[in-house]
Design a protein around this motif. Structure first.
Motif, PDB file in Angstrom:
ATOM      1  N   TYR A 173       0.847  -1.196   0.000  1.00  7.65           N
ATOM      2  CA  TYR A 173       0.000   0.000   0.000  1.00  7.65           C
ATOM      3  C   TYR A 173       0.878   1.239   0.000  1.00  7.65           C
ATOM      4  N   ARG A 174       0.290   2.346  -0.402  1.00  8.42           N
ATOM      5  CA  ARG A 174       0.976   3.636  -0.418  1.00  8.42           C
ATOM      6  C   ARG A 174       0.209   4.566   0.488  1.00  8.42           C
ATOM      7  N   VAL A 185     -10.490   1.149  16.706  1.00  8.28           N
ATOM      8  CA  VAL A 185     -10.737   1.930  15.501  1.00  8.28           C
ATOM      9  C   VAL A 185      -9.844   3.166  15.537  1.00  8.28           C
ATOM     10  N   VAL A 186      -9.032   3.327  14.498  1.00  5.19           N
ATOM     11  CA  VAL A 186      -8.153   4.485  14.373  1.00  5.19           C
ATOM     12  C   VAL A 186      -8.921   5.623  13.705  1.00  5.19           C
ATOM     13  N   GLY A 187      -9.669   5.297  12.639  1.00  6.39           N
ATOM     14  CA  GLY A 187     -10.471   6.303  11.958  1.00  6.39           C
ATOM     15  C   GLY A 187     -10.534   6.047  10.477  1.00  6.39           C
ATOM     16  N   PRO A 188     -11.196   6.943   9.739  1.00  6.45           N
ATOM     17  CA  PRO A 188     -11.316   6.782   8.290  1.00  6.45           C
ATOM     18  C   PRO A 188      -9.933   6.808   7.648  1.00  6.45           C
ATOM     19  N   ARG A 189      -9.790   6.049   6.572  1.00 10.68           N
ATOM     20  CA  ARG A 189      -8.496   5.997   5.888  1.00 10.68           C
ATOM     21  C   ARG A 189      -8.724   5.764   4.407  1.00 10.68           C
ATOM     22  N   ARG A 190      -7.951   6.459   3.618  1.00 10.10           N
ATOM     23  CA  ARG A 190      -7.921   6.246   2.169  1.00 10.10           C
ATOM     24  C   ARG A 190      -6.491   5.866   1.831  1.00 10.10           C
ATOM     25  N   ALA A 191      -6.319   4.833   1.035  1.00  6.75           N
ATOM     26  CA  ALA A 191      -4.981   4.371   0.684  1.00  6.75           C
ATOM     27  C   ALA A 191      -4.989   3.825  -0.736  1.00  6.75           C
ATOM     28  N   THR A 192      -3.817   3.753  -1.328  1.00  3.60           N
ATOM     29  CA  THR A 192      -3.637   3.124  -2.627  1.00  3.60           C
ATOM     30  C   THR A 192      -3.048   1.749  -2.374  1.00  3.60           C
ATOM     31  N   VAL A 193      -3.734   0.707  -2.855  1.00  5.50           N
ATOM     32  CA  VAL A 193      -3.363  -0.677  -2.547  1.00  5.50           C
ATOM     33  C   VAL A 193      -3.077  -1.439  -3.843  1.00  5.50           C
ATOM     34  N   ARG A 194      -2.054  -2.281  -3.799  1.00  3.44           N
ATOM     35  CA  ARG A 194      -1.696  -3.128  -4.942  1.00  3.44           C
ATOM     36  C   ARG A 194      -2.902  -4.010  -5.297  1.00  3.44           C
ATOM     37  N   GLY A 218       5.280  -1.172 -12.188  1.00  5.80           N
ATOM     38  CA  GLY A 218       4.955  -2.368 -12.950  1.00  5.80           C
ATOM     39  C   GLY A 218       3.719  -3.107 -12.465  1.00  5.80           C
ATOM     40  N   ASP A 219       2.977  -2.518 -11.533  1.00  6.74           N
ATOM     41  CA  ASP A 219       1.767  -3.147 -10.994  1.00  6.74           C
ATOM     42  C   ASP A 219       0.584  -2.202 -11.123  1.00  6.74           C
ATOM     43  N   LEU A 220      -0.609  -2.765 -10.990  1.00  7.52           N
ATOM     44  CA  LEU A 220      -1.845  -1.991 -10.979  1.00  7.52           C
ATOM     45  C   LEU A 220      -2.238  -1.749  -9.530  1.00  7.52           C
ATOM     46  N   TRP A 221      -2.611  -0.517  -9.202  1.00  2.00           N
ATOM     47  CA  TRP A 221      -2.976  -0.124  -7.841  1.00  2.00           C
ATOM     48  C   TRP A 221      -4.351   0.550  -7.867  1.00  2.00           C
ATOM     49  N   TYR A 222      -5.128   0.385  -6.780  1.00  2.00           N
ATOM     50  CA  TYR A 222      -6.440   1.024  -6.662  1.00  2.00           C
ATOM     51  C   TYR A 222      -6.523   1.825  -5.366  1.00  2.00           C
ATOM     52  N   LYS A 244     -14.977   0.719   0.341  1.00  2.00           N
ATOM     53  CA  LYS A 244     -15.151   1.008  -1.078  1.00  2.00           C
ATOM     54  C   LYS A 244     -13.808   0.882  -1.800  1.00  2.00           C
ATOM     55  N   ILE A 245     -13.847   0.243  -2.964  1.00  2.00           N
ATOM     56  CA  ILE A 245     -12.702   0.216  -3.864  1.00  2.00           C
ATOM     57  C   ILE A 245     -13.058   1.108  -5.040  1.00  2.00           C
ATOM     58  N   LEU A 246     -12.257   2.120  -5.276  1.00  2.00           N
ATOM     59  CA  LEU A 246     -12.530   3.062  -6.356  1.00  2.00           C
ATOM     60  C   LEU A 246     -11.950   2.490  -7.656  1.00  2.00           C
ATOM     61  N   ALA A 247     -12.685   1.555  -8.221  1.00  3.22           N
ATOM     62  CA  ALA A 247     -12.204   0.760  -9.356  1.00  3.22           C
ATOM     63  C   ALA A 247     -12.154   1.546 -10.660  1.00  3.22           C
ATOM     64  N   GLY A 248     -12.732   2.720 -10.700  1.00  6.49           N
ATOM     65  CA  GLY A 248     -12.765   3.485 -11.935  1.00  6.49           C
ATOM     66  C   GLY A 248     -11.472   4.209 -12.265  1.00  6.49           C
ATOM     67  N   ALA A 249     -10.535   4.254 -11.320  1.00  8.18           N
ATOM     68  CA  ALA A 249      -9.319   5.029 -11.552  1.00  8.18           C
ATOM     69  C   ALA A 249      -8.063   4.274 -11.104  1.00  8.18           C
ATOM     70  N   PRO A 250      -7.769   3.113 -11.714  1.00  9.78           N
ATOM     71  CA  PRO A 250      -6.552   2.397 -11.334  1.00  9.78           C
ATOM     72  C   PRO A 250      -5.308   3.186 -11.734  1.00  9.78           C
ATOM     73  N   VAL A 251      -4.224   2.942 -11.014  1.00 10.43           N
ATOM     74  CA  VAL A 251      -2.957   3.612 -11.270  1.00 10.43           C
ATOM     75  C   VAL A 251      -1.921   2.547 -11.607  1.00 10.43           C
ATOM     76  N   GLN A 252      -1.146   2.777 -12.650  1.00  9.32           N
ATOM     77  CA  GLN A 252      -0.054   1.877 -13.013  1.00  9.32           C
ATOM     78  C   GLN A 252       1.207   2.451 -12.373  1.00  9.32           C
TER      79      GLN A 252
END
Length: 79
Positions: free
Chosen positions: A19-20, A60-69, A43-47, A32-40
């Motif tokens: 993850y990033r 519970v730490v709280g809301p989080r948004r991340a980019t995951v392989r 050499g891998d695809l990330w969402y 939610k996985i934001l599948a409409g905007a993958p990032v290359q």
């Protein structure tokens, strides 16, 4: 979209390299996985994913948004 057949509230753990951006494993209840905007990248695809971060003690730490392989994400299907 639904996130495979696991029960609501399943906590997913992602290794630091899957993850990033952060340090150490990420424990996330994916909402939610934001599948409409993958990032290359690297050499891998990330969402982008949205969810609730949970500590390794289950707090519970709280809301989080991340980019995951993509290869580390659960399967996703339209409803």
């Amino acid at each position: 979209m639904t996130i495979d057949d696991r029960p609501a509230g399943t906590i997913w753990t992602f290794a630091e390299e899957d993850y990033r951006y952060g340090i150490g494993p990420l424990r996330l209840r994916i909402e939610k996985i934001l599948a409409g905007a993958p990032v290359q990248q690297d050499g891998d695809l990330w969402y982008e994913v949205e969810g609730v971060e949970v500590s390794d003690q289950g707090r519970v730490v709280g809301p989080r948004r991340a980019t995951v392989r993509a290869s580390r994400l659960p399967s996703v299907r339209p409803r």
